[in-house]
Design a protein around this motif. Structure first.
Motif, PDB file in Angstrom:
ATOM      1  N   HIS A 168     -18.748  -7.398  -7.400  1.00 45.36           N
ATOM      2  CA  HIS A 168     -18.972  -6.869  -6.056  1.00 45.36           C
ATOM      3  C   HIS A 168     -18.507  -7.915  -5.055  1.00 45.36           C
ATOM      4  CE1 HIS A 168     -21.718  -3.478  -7.251  1.00 45.36           C
ATOM      5  NE2 HIS A 168     -21.838  -4.267  -8.324  1.00 45.36           N
ATOM      6  N   ALA A 169     -17.866  -7.472  -3.981  1.00 46.49           N
ATOM      7  CA  ALA A 169     -17.408  -8.387  -2.924  1.00 46.49           C
ATOM      8  C   ALA A 169     -18.291  -8.222  -1.694  1.00 46.49           C
ATOM      9  CB  ALA A 169     -15.959  -8.101  -2.548  1.00 46.49           C
ATOM     10  N   TYR A 170     -18.654  -9.375  -1.106  1.00 46.92           N
ATOM     11  CA  TYR A 170     -19.517  -9.382   0.070  1.00 46.92           C
ATOM     12  C   TYR A 170     -18.923 -10.254   1.158  1.00 46.92           C
ATOM     13  CZ  TYR A 170     -22.953  -7.620  -3.295  1.00 46.92           C
ATOM     14  OH  TYR A 170     -23.595  -6.887  -4.254  1.00 46.92           O
ATOM     15  N   VAL A 171     -19.340  -9.957   2.401  1.00 39.21           N
ATOM     16  CA  VAL A 171     -19.004 -10.804   3.544  1.00 39.21           C
ATOM     17  C   VAL A 171     -20.216 -10.868   4.465  1.00 39.21           C
ATOM     18  CG1 VAL A 171     -17.979  -8.851   4.823  1.00 39.21           C
ATOM     19  CG2 VAL A 171     -17.398 -11.213   5.445  1.00 39.21           C
ATOM     20  N   VAL A 172     -20.400 -12.050   5.073  1.00 35.17           N
ATOM     21  CA  VAL A 172     -21.459 -12.211   6.062  1.00 35.17           C
ATOM     22  C   VAL A 172     -21.027 -13.285   7.054  1.00 35.17           C
ATOM     23  CG1 VAL A 172     -22.768 -13.980   4.776  1.00 35.17           C
ATOM     24  CG2 VAL A 172     -23.956 -12.463   6.377  1.00 35.17           C
ATOM     25  N   PRO A 173     -21.303 -13.096   8.351  1.00 35.64           N
ATOM     26  CA  PRO A 173     -21.075 -14.205   9.290  1.00 35.64           C
ATOM     27  C   PRO A 173     -22.118 -15.290   9.069  1.00 35.64           C
ATOM     28  CG  PRO A 173     -22.077 -12.337  10.422  1.00 35.64           C
ATOM     29  CD  PRO A 173     -21.777 -11.872   9.035  1.00 35.64           C
ATOM     30  N   LEU A 174     -21.683 -16.522   8.945  1.00 34.70           N
ATOM     31  CA  LEU A 174     -22.624 -17.621   8.810  1.00 34.70           C
ATOM     32  C   LEU A 174     -23.261 -17.931  10.161  1.00 34.70           C
ATOM     33  CD1 LEU A 174     -20.588 -20.020   6.511  1.00 34.70           C
ATOM     34  CD2 LEU A 174     -22.640 -18.738   5.867  1.00 34.70           C
TER      35      LEU A 174
ATOM     36  N   GLY B  59     -14.517 -18.527  16.765  1.00 35.46           N
ATOM     37  CA  GLY B  59     -15.326 -19.592  16.193  1.00 35.46           C
ATOM     38  C   GLY B  59     -16.303 -19.151  15.130  1.00 35.46           C
ATOM     39  N   THR B  60     -16.439 -17.851  14.910  1.00 36.23           N
ATOM     40  CA  THR B  60     -17.345 -17.359  13.878  1.00 36.23           C
ATOM     41  C   THR B  60     -16.760 -17.624  12.494  1.00 36.23           C
ATOM     42  OG1 THR B  60     -18.159 -15.602  15.329  1.00 36.23           O
ATOM     43  CG2 THR B  60     -18.570 -15.352  12.976  1.00 36.23           C
ATOM     44  N   THR B  61     -17.557 -18.224  11.625  1.00 37.96           N
ATOM     45  CA  THR B  61     -17.137 -18.455  10.247  1.00 37.96           C
ATOM     46  C   THR B  61     -17.799 -17.431   9.347  1.00 37.96           C
ATOM     47  OG1 THR B  61     -16.783 -20.817  10.584  1.00 37.96           O
ATOM     48  CG2 THR B  61     -17.133 -20.079   8.322  1.00 37.96           C
ATOM     49  N   TYR B  62     -16.980 -16.772   8.541  1.00 34.58           N
ATOM     50  CA  TYR B  62     -17.451 -15.753   7.611  1.00 34.58           C
ATOM     51  C   TYR B  62     -17.422 -16.310   6.197  1.00 34.58           C
ATOM     52  CZ  TYR B  62     -16.786 -12.476  11.473  1.00 34.58           C
ATOM     53  OH  TYR B  62     -16.874 -11.832  12.679  1.00 34.58           O
ATOM     54  N   LEU B  63     -18.439 -15.953   5.428  1.00 33.26           N
ATOM     55  CA  LEU B  63     -18.494 -16.304   4.013  1.00 33.26           C
ATOM     56  C   LEU B  63     -18.240 -15.046   3.194  1.00 33.26           C
ATOM     57  CD1 LEU B  63     -19.210 -18.494   1.831  1.00 33.26           C
ATOM     58  CD2 LEU B  63     -21.538 -17.540   1.882  1.00 33.26           C
ATOM     59  N   TYR B  64     -17.278 -15.140   2.275  1.00 29.73           N
ATOM     60  CA  TYR B  64     -16.972 -14.072   1.324  1.00 29.73           C
ATOM     61  C   TYR B  64     -17.343 -14.580  -0.066  1.00 29.73           C
ATOM     62  CZ  TYR B  64     -14.072 -12.321   5.180  1.00 29.73           C
ATOM     63  OH  TYR B  64     -13.623 -11.885   6.389  1.00 29.73           O
ATOM     64  N   TRP B  65     -17.778 -13.691  -0.940  1.00 30.95           N
ATOM     65  CA  TRP B  65     -18.079 -14.107  -2.302  1.00 30.95           C
ATOM     66  C   TRP B  65     -18.226 -12.879  -3.188  1.00 30.95           C
ATOM     67  CZ3 TRP B  65     -22.127 -13.473   1.129  1.00 30.95           C
ATOM     68  CH2 TRP B  65     -23.247 -12.775   0.678  1.00 30.95           C
ATOM     69  N   GLY B  66     -18.349 -13.154  -4.498  1.00 38.86           N
ATOM     70  CA  GLY B  66     -18.792 -12.133  -5.429  1.00 38.86           C
ATOM     71  C   GLY B  66     -17.856 -11.842  -6.579  1.00 38.86           C
TER      72      GLY B  66
ATOM     73  N   ALA C 250     -29.608  -9.491   6.566  1.00 39.94           N
ATOM     74  CA  ALA C 250     -29.405  -8.128   7.066  1.00 39.94           C
ATOM     75  C   ALA C 250     -27.953  -7.880   7.486  1.00 39.94           C
ATOM     76  CB  ALA C 250     -30.337  -7.857   8.241  1.00 39.94           C
ATOM     77  N   LYS C 251     -27.177  -8.953   7.685  1.00 42.84           N
ATOM     78  CA  LYS C 251     -25.781  -8.808   8.104  1.00 42.84           C
ATOM     79  C   LYS C 251     -24.793  -8.836   6.947  1.00 42.84           C
ATOM     80  CE  LYS C 251     -26.571 -10.807  12.695  1.00 42.84           C
ATOM     81  NZ  LYS C 251     -26.209 -11.895  13.643  1.00 42.84           N
ATOM     82  N   VAL C 252     -25.303  -8.990   5.729  1.00 35.97           N
ATOM     83  CA  VAL C 252     -24.416  -8.988   4.564  1.00 35.97           C
ATOM     84  C   VAL C 252     -23.833  -7.585   4.374  1.00 35.97           C
ATOM     85  CG1 VAL C 252     -24.277  -9.261   2.064  1.00 35.97           C
ATOM     86  CG2 VAL C 252     -25.645 -10.856   3.428  1.00 35.97           C
ATOM     87  N   LYS C 253     -22.520  -7.523   4.164  1.00 34.60           N
ATOM     88  CA  LYS C 253     -21.826  -6.247   4.002  1.00 34.60           C
ATOM     89  C   LYS C 253     -21.048  -6.260   2.694  1.00 34.60           C
ATOM     90  CE  LYS C 253     -18.391  -3.230   6.237  1.00 34.60           C
ATOM     91  NZ  LYS C 253     -17.470  -3.086   7.408  1.00 34.60           N
ATOM     92  N   GLU C 254     -21.197  -5.232   1.901  1.00 32.12           N
ATOM     93  CA  GLU C 254     -20.378  -5.110   0.696  1.00 32.12           C
ATOM     94  C   GLU C 254     -19.034  -4.489   1.055  1.00 32.12           C
ATOM     95  OE1 GLU C 254     -20.274  -3.442  -3.893  1.00 32.12           O
ATOM     96  OE2 GLU C 254     -22.167  -3.405  -2.767  1.00 32.12           O
ATOM     97  N   ILE C 255     -17.961  -5.086   0.537  1.00 32.54           N
ATOM     98  CA  ILE C 255     -16.599  -4.648   0.890  1.00 32.54           C
ATOM     99  C   ILE C 255     -15.748  -4.510  -0.374  1.00 32.54           C
ATOM    100  CG2 ILE C 255     -16.587  -5.553   3.250  1.00 32.54           C
ATOM    101  CD1 ILE C 255     -15.162  -8.050   2.147  1.00 32.54           C
ATOM    102  N   THR C 256     -16.353  -4.124  -1.485  1.00 32.66           N
ATOM    103  CA  THR C 256     -15.659  -4.098  -2.771  1.00 32.66           C
ATOM    104  C   THR C 256     -14.549  -3.053  -2.788  1.00 32.66           C
ATOM    105  OG1 THR C 256     -17.782  -4.654  -3.807  1.00 32.66           O
ATOM    106  CG2 THR C 256     -15.981  -3.970  -5.257  1.00 32.66           C
TER     107      THR C 256
END
Length: 287
Positions: A149-155, A139-146, A165-171
């Motif tokens: 640079h590419a980022y992901v964070v659980p909403l 049920g966790t929804t993740y937001l990706y953007w960028g 603090a939970k934003v992670k760069e995944i470029t």
């Protein structure tokens, strides 16, 4: 799409880019950038629906930056959408920031829920554009953007906020923009666009991971130009699973045929296939 039909589907006619293709209650919905403006300076978003990926209904303007968004009035780009408990959450780009609007119907109309960006320009390295959402089995929804640079964070549970603090760069190497994630048979597929959307060499690459935040193993390209057919600038895609099947479709934009360019793009849809080992087969774009 009916069994046995050609795997190429037909997207809505006209200049539409950055397509987000999804399914709500057995109906396909497509949310693109309205294209054809110098500098990509459009202001309006439309929604299209279809039961067969061939015949589409245009539901008109679902969000207009001018009257509907107080903090931005230009560059309406690259939306994505998710639903929870009867509410539809529409994440959109406006003036190089990411906002979120809500509605009780996938056709809108949507209202800006925050009165400010969810991800503001300059809050992270790279451009704050090209949102995509993925909801995992828990049920966790993740937001990706960028872009850049590419980022992901659980909403958070409200789907309109997150813990910085939970934003992670995944470029990944070669990344430019347009991240997108799906899950199949326990594997997460992270896809993105390489090069500039104005380039004939705009293309889609991908990686796999055991979690929605990585670590990611790159596997190369899955979509690129076809010079013999005059298909150029293939990228900024989304992927959807046909309900109740293991059939998958990829929506993407390309230079309009004929004579298109980086601001005159059209949406196309093709089948996306997997190998027996779970890798993505290269897509051969069709006219």
């Amino acid at each position: 799409m009916a069994e046995g039909t050609d795997p190429a589907a037909v997207a809505p006619a006209g200049l539409n880019a950055d397509p987000n293709l999804t399914v709500f209650d057995g109906v396909y919905w497509l949310y693109p950038t309205t294209d054809g403006f110098a500098g990509w300076c459009g202001t309006q978003f439309h929604a299209f629906s279809s039961t067969d990926l061939v015949n589409w209904t245009d539901h008109g303007v679902i969000l207009d930056l001018g009257p509907d968004v107080s903090w931005a009035d230009s560059r309406a780009w690259a939306p994505t959408i998710t639903a929870h408990d009867g509410t539809y959450y529409f994440y959109f780009c406006a003036d190089a920031s990411i906002g979120v609007a809500v509605a009780d119907n996938p056709a809108g109309p949507f209202r800006d829920v925050l009165g400010k960006p969810l991800v503001a320009a300059g809050s992270f390295a790279g451009q704050a554009i090209d949102p995509a959402t993925f909801t995992d089995d828990d049920g966790t929804t993740y937001l990706y953007w960028g872009q850049g640079h590419a980022y992901v964070v659980p909403l958070n549970a409200d789907l309109v906020s997150f813990d910085r603090a939970k934003v992670k760069e995944i470029t990944p190497a070669g990344y430019n923009e347009a991240p997108f994630v799906v899950k199949r048979n326990g594997t997460y597929y992270f896809m993105w666009s390489q090069n500039d959307t104005r380039s004939a060499d705009y293309q889609v690459a991908y990686a796999t991971a055991p979690t929605p935040t990585g670590p990611f193993t790159p596997h190369g390209l899955i979509l690129s130009k076809d010079l013999e057919r005059g298909i150029l600038g293939t990228g900024h895609h989304s992927v959807v699973q046909a309900p109740g099947t293991d059939e998958w479709y990829i929506a993407y934009h390309r230079f309009a045929v004929p004579g298109g360019d980086g601001t005159h793009r059209e949406t196309a849809i093709d089948r996306l296939r997997f190998t027996a080992g779970g890798l993505i087969e290269p897509v051969h774009p069709k006219l």
